[in-house]
Design a protein around this motif. Structure first.
Motif, PDB file in Angstrom:
ATOM      1  N   ARG A   8     -26.675 -13.010  13.565  1.00 13.38           N
ATOM      2  CA  ARG A   8     -27.323 -13.298  14.844  1.00 13.38           C
ATOM      3  C   ARG A   8     -28.791 -13.594  14.602  1.00 13.38           C
ATOM      4  O   ARG A   8     -29.388 -13.098  13.642  1.00 13.38           O
ATOM      5  N   ASP A  10     -32.849 -13.533  15.425  1.00 16.96           N
ATOM      6  CA  ASP A  10     -33.891 -12.782  16.120  1.00 16.96           C
ATOM      7  C   ASP A  10     -34.714 -13.767  16.961  1.00 16.96           C
ATOM      8  O   ASP A  10     -34.438 -14.965  16.975  1.00 16.96           O
ATOM      9  N   ALA A  11     -35.730 -13.292  17.659  1.00 14.46           N
ATOM     10  CA  ALA A  11     -36.491 -14.121  18.599  1.00 14.46           C
ATOM     11  C   ALA A  11     -37.108 -15.347  17.927  1.00 14.46           C
ATOM     12  O   ALA A  11     -37.033 -16.458  18.462  1.00 14.46           O
ATOM     13  N   LEU A  14     -34.378 -17.750  16.816  1.00 14.16           N
ATOM     14  CA  LEU A  14     -33.797 -18.346  18.023  1.00 14.16           C
ATOM     15  C   LEU A  14     -34.664 -19.494  18.527  1.00 14.16           C
ATOM     16  O   LEU A  14     -34.159 -20.542  18.923  1.00 14.16           O
ATOM     17  N   LEU A  36     -27.946 -20.613  23.175  1.00 13.65           N
ATOM     18  CA  LEU A  36     -28.811 -19.554  22.663  1.00 13.65           C
ATOM     19  C   LEU A  36     -28.166 -18.180  22.820  1.00 13.65           C
ATOM     20  O   LEU A  36     -28.303 -17.330  21.943  1.00 13.65           O
ATOM     21  N   ARG A  37     -27.464 -17.967  23.925  1.00 14.88           N
ATOM     22  CA  ARG A  37     -26.782 -16.682  24.129  1.00 14.88           C
ATOM     23  C   ARG A  37     -25.759 -16.402  23.026  1.00 14.88           C
ATOM     24  O   ARG A  37     -25.581 -15.271  22.606  1.00 14.88           O
ATOM     25  N   ALA A  40     -27.973 -15.502  19.835  1.00 14.24           N
ATOM     26  CA  ALA A  40     -29.021 -14.477  19.890  1.00 14.24           C
ATOM     27  C   ALA A  40     -28.549 -13.111  19.434  1.00 14.24           C
ATOM     28  O   ALA A  40     -27.451 -12.671  19.752  1.00 14.24           O
ATOM     29  N   ASP A  45     -33.772 -11.947  24.310  1.00 16.52           N
ATOM     30  CA  ASP A  45     -34.615 -12.960  23.666  1.00 16.52           C
ATOM     31  C   ASP A  45     -34.402 -14.365  24.236  1.00 16.52           C
ATOM     32  O   ASP A  45     -35.226 -15.254  24.012  1.00 16.52           O
ATOM     33  N   VAL A  46     -33.320 -14.576  24.966  1.00 14.73           N
ATOM     34  CA  VAL A  46     -32.968 -15.919  25.433  1.00 14.73           C
ATOM     35  C   VAL A  46     -33.926 -16.409  26.521  1.00 14.73           C
ATOM     36  O   VAL A  46     -34.488 -17.511  26.412  1.00 14.73           O
TER      37      VAL A  46
END
Length: 180
Positions: A8, A10-11, A14, A36-37, A40, A45-46
């Motif tokens: 996955r 991270d911010a 992403l 993005l979901r 993430a 973060d999305v």
């Protein structure tokens, strides 16, 4: 065989992923949010990434819808209802999609657009052999409706091109198409 699970994001990753995705092609906010979901690490973060993309002008649903609708009109000659449906599938807000398509199609003559569509899609068939029986007529009708033209416009255009326009006097659109 065991399926590999991708890590996955991270911010920061992403954000970079979102920029790469938008570099490939334009997306609506809804489409990009969904992508993005799925990637993430944290769902929280999305929304900040989406907000940042909008702030920088990289994500704008109105501009996306305008260019999408204009391209579908110019390149494919599709009718309004098809473009609207495609924008809905691309997760553009209904109000934005309807306003934008209304603006793009404001000065478009639907019948002339449908006639051009028929000429382009059936150019290999001579006019004498075009739409000679009920089956061909129904098929052409469905094709016009799928391309986004209203039922009345489709029938009017088919009457113009049909070898025997009288076939359309008793033509009943298929039930699933009549409810457009």
């Amino acid at each position: 065989m065991k399926e590999r699970q991708r890590p996955r994001l991270d911010a920061n990753a992403l954000w970079e992923y979102a920029l790469r995705v938008l570099g490939g092609r334009a997306h609506s906010t809804g489409e990009l949010r969904e992508k993005l979901r799925r990637k993430a690490e944290l769902a929280a973060d999305v929304d900040p990434a989406i907000a940042r993309l909008k702030e920088y002008g990289y994500l704008n649903d109105r501009k996306f819808a305008e260019s999408f609708a204009a391209a579908r009109l110019e390149n494919e000659g599709l009718g309004k209802s098809r473009v609207l449906a495609d924008l809905f599938r691309r997760r553009v807000a209904p109000v934005v999609a309807q306003q934008t398509v209304g603006k793009v199609y404001e000065d478009v003559n639907e019948q002339a657009l449908a006639e051009a569509f028929v000429r382009r899609k059936f150019r290999m068939t001579s006019k004498e052999n075009l739409f000679q029986d009920d089956k061909q007529m129904a098929s052409a009708y469905r094709r016009l409706v799928r391309a986004g033209f209203r039922s009345a416009t489709a029938v009017a255009v088919l009457k113009k091109f049909a070898r025997n326009p009288d076939l359309l006097d008793g033509f009943e659109p298929p039930e699933e198409m009549a409810e457009e």
